[in-house]
Motif scaffolding. Sequence first.
Motif, PDB file in Angstrom:
ATOM      1  N   ALA A   1      -5.387   5.756  11.637  1.00  0.00           N
ATOM      2  CA  ALA A   1      -5.835   5.828  10.247  1.00  0.00           C
ATOM      3  C   ALA A   1      -4.651   5.690   9.294  1.00  0.00           C
ATOM      4  O   ALA A   1      -4.771   5.080   8.221  1.00  0.00           O
ATOM      5  CB  ALA A   1      -6.568   7.143   9.990  1.00  0.00           C
ATOM      6  N   LEU A   2      -3.496   6.231   9.676  1.00  0.00           N
ATOM      7  CA  LEU A   2      -2.303   6.084   8.841  1.00  0.00           C
ATOM      8  C   LEU A   2      -1.837   4.636   8.822  1.00  0.00           C
ATOM      9  O   LEU A   2      -1.413   4.121   7.778  1.00  0.00           O
ATOM     10  CB  LEU A   2      -1.187   6.997   9.352  1.00  0.00           C
ATOM     11  CG  LEU A   2      -1.485   8.500   9.324  1.00  0.00           C
ATOM     12  CD1 LEU A   2      -0.294   9.288   9.871  1.00  0.00           C
ATOM     13  CD2 LEU A   2      -1.829   8.965   7.911  1.00  0.00           C
ATOM     14  N   LEU A   3      -1.915   3.968   9.973  1.00  0.00           N
ATOM     15  CA  LEU A   3      -1.570   2.548  10.016  1.00  0.00           C
ATOM     16  C   LEU A   3      -2.521   1.739   9.143  1.00  0.00           C
ATOM     17  O   LEU A   3      -2.100   0.840   8.404  1.00  0.00           O
ATOM     18  CB  LEU A   3      -1.608   2.044  11.459  1.00  0.00           C
ATOM     19  CG  LEU A   3      -1.365   0.553  11.672  1.00  0.00           C
ATOM     20  CD1 LEU A   3      -0.057   0.095  11.042  1.00  0.00           C
ATOM     21  CD2 LEU A   3      -1.398   0.227  13.167  1.00  0.00           C
ATOM     22  N   ALA A   4      -3.806   2.060   9.196  1.00  0.00           N
ATOM     23  CA  ALA A   4      -4.789   1.366   8.362  1.00  0.00           C
ATOM     24  C   ALA A   4      -4.493   1.576   6.882  1.00  0.00           C
ATOM     25  O   ALA A   4      -4.601   0.635   6.071  1.00  0.00           O
ATOM     26  CB  ALA A   4      -6.198   1.847   8.700  1.00  0.00           C
ATOM     27  N   LEU A   5      -4.110   2.789   6.509  1.00  0.00           N
ATOM     28  CA  LEU A   5      -3.751   3.066   5.112  1.00  0.00           C
ATOM     29  C   LEU A   5      -2.521   2.270   4.695  1.00  0.00           C
ATOM     30  O   LEU A   5      -2.472   1.706   3.593  1.00  0.00           O
ATOM     31  CB  LEU A   5      -3.497   4.554   4.924  1.00  0.00           C
ATOM     32  CG  LEU A   5      -4.729   5.450   4.810  1.00  0.00           C
ATOM     33  CD1 LEU A   5      -4.338   6.912   4.944  1.00  0.00           C
ATOM     34  CD2 LEU A   5      -5.455   5.211   3.488  1.00  0.00           C
ATOM     35  N   ALA A   6      -1.516   2.219   5.562  1.00  0.00           N
ATOM     36  CA  ALA A   6      -0.314   1.453   5.250  1.00  0.00           C
ATOM     37  C   ALA A   6      -0.647  -0.019   5.048  1.00  0.00           C
ATOM     38  O   ALA A   6      -0.131  -0.670   4.129  1.00  0.00           O
ATOM     39  CB  ALA A   6       0.720   1.610   6.370  1.00  0.00           C
ATOM     40  N   ALA A   7      -1.536  -0.551   5.886  1.00  0.00           N
ATOM     41  CA  ALA A   7      -1.924  -1.958   5.772  1.00  0.00           C
ATOM     42  C   ALA A   7      -2.694  -2.227   4.488  1.00  0.00           C
ATOM     43  O   ALA A   7      -2.469  -3.235   3.809  1.00  0.00           O
ATOM     44  CB  ALA A   7      -2.758  -2.352   6.987  1.00  0.00           C
ATOM     45  N   ALA A   8      -3.599  -1.316   4.141  1.00  0.00           N
ATOM     46  CA  ALA A   8      -4.374  -1.491   2.903  1.00  0.00           C
ATOM     47  C   ALA A   8      -3.459  -1.434   1.683  1.00  0.00           C
ATOM     48  O   ALA A   8      -3.607  -2.228   0.740  1.00  0.00           O
ATOM     49  CB  ALA A   8      -5.459  -0.426   2.816  1.00  0.00           C
ATOM     50  N   ALA A   9      -2.496  -0.517   1.693  1.00  0.00           N
ATOM     51  CA  ALA A   9      -1.570  -0.394   0.564  1.00  0.00           C
ATOM     52  C   ALA A   9      -0.683  -1.617   0.413  1.00  0.00           C
ATOM     53  O   ALA A   9      -0.244  -1.940  -0.693  1.00  0.00           O
ATOM     54  CB  ALA A   9      -0.712   0.855   0.733  1.00  0.00           C
ATOM     55  N   ARG A  10      -0.442  -2.333   1.515  1.00  0.00           N
ATOM     56  CA  ARG A  10       0.389  -3.524   1.475  1.00  0.00           C
ATOM     57  C   ARG A  10      -0.405  -4.779   1.120  1.00  0.00           C
ATOM     58  O   ARG A  10       0.136  -5.871   1.104  1.00  0.00           O
ATOM     59  CB  ARG A  10       1.116  -3.712   2.810  1.00  0.00           C
ATOM     60  CG  ARG A  10       2.289  -2.746   3.008  1.00  0.00           C
ATOM     61  CD  ARG A  10       2.683  -2.688   4.481  1.00  0.00           C
ATOM     62  NE  ARG A  10       3.923  -1.974   4.736  1.00  0.00           N
ATOM     63  CZ  ARG A  10       4.057  -0.659   4.735  1.00  0.00           C
ATOM     64  NH1 ARG A  10       3.020   0.121   4.434  1.00  0.00           N
ATOM     65  NH2 ARG A  10       5.221  -0.092   4.999  1.00  0.00           N
ATOM     66  N   GLY A  11      -1.703  -4.610   0.870  1.00  0.00           N
ATOM     67  CA  GLY A  11      -2.500  -5.722   0.364  1.00  0.00           C
ATOM     68  C   GLY A  11      -3.181  -6.583   1.392  1.00  0.00           C
ATOM     69  O   GLY A  11      -3.617  -7.697   1.065  1.00  0.00           O
ATOM     70  N   LEU A  12      -3.330  -6.105   2.637  1.00  0.00           N
ATOM     71  CA  LEU A  12      -4.054  -6.891   3.626  1.00  0.00           C
ATOM     72  C   LEU A  12      -5.516  -7.053   3.210  1.00  0.00           C
ATOM     73  O   LEU A  12      -6.053  -6.240   2.450  1.00  0.00           O
ATOM     74  CB  LEU A  12      -3.974  -6.236   5.001  1.00  0.00           C
ATOM     75  CG  LEU A  12      -2.803  -6.702   5.890  1.00  0.00           C
ATOM     76  CD1 LEU A  12      -1.467  -6.400   5.251  1.00  0.00           C
ATOM     77  CD2 LEU A  12      -2.899  -6.074   7.283  1.00  0.00           C
ATOM     78  N   ALA A  13      -6.153  -8.079   3.715  1.00  0.00           N
ATOM     79  CA  ALA A  13      -7.527  -8.424   3.322  1.00  0.00           C
ATOM     80  C   ALA A  13      -8.521  -7.514   4.036  1.00  0.00           C
ATOM     81  O   ALA A  13      -9.280  -7.939   4.915  1.00  0.00           O
ATOM     82  CB  ALA A  13      -7.808  -9.885   3.628  1.00  0.00           C
ATOM     83  N   ILE A  14      -8.497  -6.245   3.645  1.00  0.00           N
ATOM     84  CA  ILE A  14      -9.402  -5.234   4.197  1.00  0.00           C
ATOM     85  C   ILE A  14     -10.523  -5.013   3.192  1.00  0.00           C
ATOM     86  O   ILE A  14     -10.265  -4.715   2.022  1.00  0.00           O
ATOM     87  CB  ILE A  14      -8.638  -3.926   4.466  1.00  0.00           C
ATOM     88  CG1 ILE A  14      -7.560  -4.157   5.540  1.00  0.00           C
ATOM     89  CG2 ILE A  14      -9.585  -2.814   4.892  1.00  0.00           C
ATOM     90  CD1 ILE A  14      -6.618  -2.985   5.735  1.00  0.00           C
TER      91      ILE A  14
END
Length: 259
Positions: free
Chosen positions: A95-108
Amino acid sequence: MKKTTSRDGTTIAFDQTGQGAPVILVLGAFNDRTTGAPLAAYLARRFTVLAYDRRGRGDSGDAAAYAIDREVEDLDAVIQAAGGAAAVFGYSSGALLALAAAARGLAITRLALYEAPPSQPADAPPGQPAEHVQALASLVAAGRRGDAVEYFQRRMVGIPDEVVAKLRHAPFRPALEAMAHTLVYDATLVADGRISAALAEVRQPALAIAGGAGAPVMRQVAERLAAQLPGGRAVTIEGATHDIAPALLGPVLERFLDG
């Protein structure tokens, strides 16, 4: 099994099942893609589900040096394999990895977080989380994989000593030791204060989920995430623990992913 290639050339293996809008499962410590198979089977009735091996696990490759940015790129590669955009379910340190990815602008498109662990506050002084990373890395470098497994179980998960001793003889213990080096990766995610500092950058609808029968701190984390994420809300699933139980978790995810 399918494979995609991350930006640094690392091969990332994943299973894809079902039909519908894509959902990617990002799992936590001691997990490879097989851990998510029961939940994937549940969600595959309505969604295309991609469960992947994070780097260093299962059939995925790895690199000599670890960085959270490389794991974010791995997830981006799986998103591209899913069609260029996808909902993401992050479990535990995943979940922390998912948050990091979302904050970096991935197409989630949507972000579901189950039993996210407490992470290092952005303004916290150097201390225990970073010390866990160093201790685990030292144990793995010394070839003491079993000790690394037990350090993580005791010091980071909080499993009582007598239970850790019993787990030493469990049939799945060799699999845990095989993934021991990746415990450094999960500990790094917990210790990185940049993740908590960037929560305001996460604009996707987000659902922070905790188990009602699990550790109270997980419910506190879910509530805190819901308050800090611009599009966040929290839910507690009564009877659920830290383990993934598709019969309990699946319906909650379906409702959220349907939007």
